[in-house]
Scaffold this motif. Structure first.
Motif, PDB file in Angstrom:
ATOM      1  N   GLU A 142       0.794  -1.200  -0.176  1.00 39.22           N
ATOM      2  CA  GLU A 142      -0.002  -0.009  -0.094  1.00 39.22           C
ATOM      3  C   GLU A 142       0.792   1.280   0.036  1.00 39.22           C
ATOM      4  OE1 GLU A 142      -4.176  -0.928   2.188  1.00 39.22           O
ATOM      5  OE2 GLU A 142      -2.396  -1.122   3.456  1.00 39.22           O
ATOM      6  N   ASP A 194      -2.856   3.509  -7.026  1.00 41.72           N
ATOM      7  CA  ASP A 194      -3.364   3.233  -5.659  1.00 41.72           C
ATOM      8  C   ASP A 194      -4.009   2.064  -5.478  1.00 41.72           C
ATOM      9  OD1 ASP A 194      -4.350   3.294  -3.051  1.00 41.72           O
ATOM     10  OD2 ASP A 194      -4.861   5.478  -3.135  1.00 41.72           O
ATOM     11  N   SER A 203      -5.585   0.720  -3.419  1.00 41.46           N
ATOM     12  CA  SER A 203      -6.890   0.719  -2.780  1.00 41.46           C
ATOM     13  C   SER A 203      -7.873   1.221  -3.218  1.00 41.46           C
ATOM     14  CB  SER A 203      -6.638   1.590  -1.472  1.00 41.46           C
ATOM     15  OG  SER A 203      -6.440   2.834  -1.485  1.00 41.46           O
ATOM     16  N   GLU A 204      -7.385   2.075  -4.612  1.00 40.42           N
ATOM     17  CA  GLU A 204      -8.714   2.503  -5.441  1.00 40.42           C
ATOM     18  C   GLU A 204      -9.026   1.785  -6.673  1.00 40.42           C
ATOM     19  OE1 GLU A 204      -8.708   6.590  -8.182  1.00 40.42           O
ATOM     20  OE2 GLU A 204      -7.927   7.073  -5.717  1.00 40.42           O
ATOM     21  N   SER A 251      -7.927   2.453 -10.434  1.00 42.93           N
ATOM     22  CA  SER A 251      -6.503   3.126 -10.526  1.00 42.93           C
ATOM     23  C   SER A 251      -5.544   2.576 -11.282  1.00 42.93           C
ATOM     24  CB  SER A 251      -5.865   3.284  -8.959  1.00 42.93           C
ATOM     25  OG  SER A 251      -4.612   3.843  -9.034  1.00 42.93           O
ATOM     26  N   HIS A 257      -5.995  -1.452 -11.326  1.00 40.93           N
ATOM     27  CA  HIS A 257      -6.456  -2.255 -10.012  1.00 40.93           C
ATOM     28  C   HIS A 257      -7.819  -2.591 -10.291  1.00 40.93           C
ATOM     29  CE1 HIS A 257      -2.804  -2.592  -8.135  1.00 40.93           C
ATOM     30  NE2 HIS A 257      -2.448  -1.387  -8.640  1.00 40.93           N
ATOM     31  N   TYR A 309      -9.627  -5.499  -4.459  1.00 40.60           N
ATOM     32  CA  TYR A 309      -8.725  -4.850  -3.225  1.00 40.60           C
ATOM     33  C   TYR A 309      -9.607  -5.402  -1.936  1.00 40.60           C
ATOM     34  CZ  TYR A 309      -6.986  -1.480   0.105  1.00 40.60           C
ATOM     35  OH  TYR A 309      -6.390  -0.975   1.361  1.00 40.60           O
TER      36      TYR A 309
END
Length: 101
Positions: free
Chosen positions: A21, A43, A45-46, A49, A69, A72
């Motif tokens: 992260e 990112d 977490s996004e 992204s 991505h 997550y």
């Protein structure tokens, strides 16, 4: 074709996932001899992204890799999919699990 690689890292799953992260995790993971240029960081977490990486294959052929991505689930899993790049298809799933050791 499916390729799987497993690594034993002597740290808690939370710590290993936390490393991924970090904003500069990709730079830390790419070996210096790869001569890769990070055009855009992602990112993890996004969802949606995108990371953009440029490098030369065999030191000659320019290659641009765009990965998005798509999943997550902290602190267990994240995934990215190649939208553009050197492979016909690429789904990269990182699964972090506790180990008995």
């Amino acid at each position: 074709m499916k390729f799987e690689k497993e690594s034993l890292i002597r740290a808690s799953p939370e710590k290993v996932f936390g490393f991924h992260e970090l904003p500069d995790a990709i730079e830390r993971l790419i070996p210096p001899w790869e001569n890769a240029k990070i055009v855009q960081r992602a990112d993890i977490s996004e969802i949606g992204s995108r990371a953009i990486i440029e490098q030369r294959i065999l030191g000659i052929l320019p290659s641009r890799w765009i990965a998005e991505h798509t999943a997550y689930e902290p602190p267990r899993m994240f995934e990215d999919v190649q939208l553009e790049g050197p492979f016909a298809k690429w789904r990269h799933r990182h699964v972090v699990e506790p180990h008995a050791e």
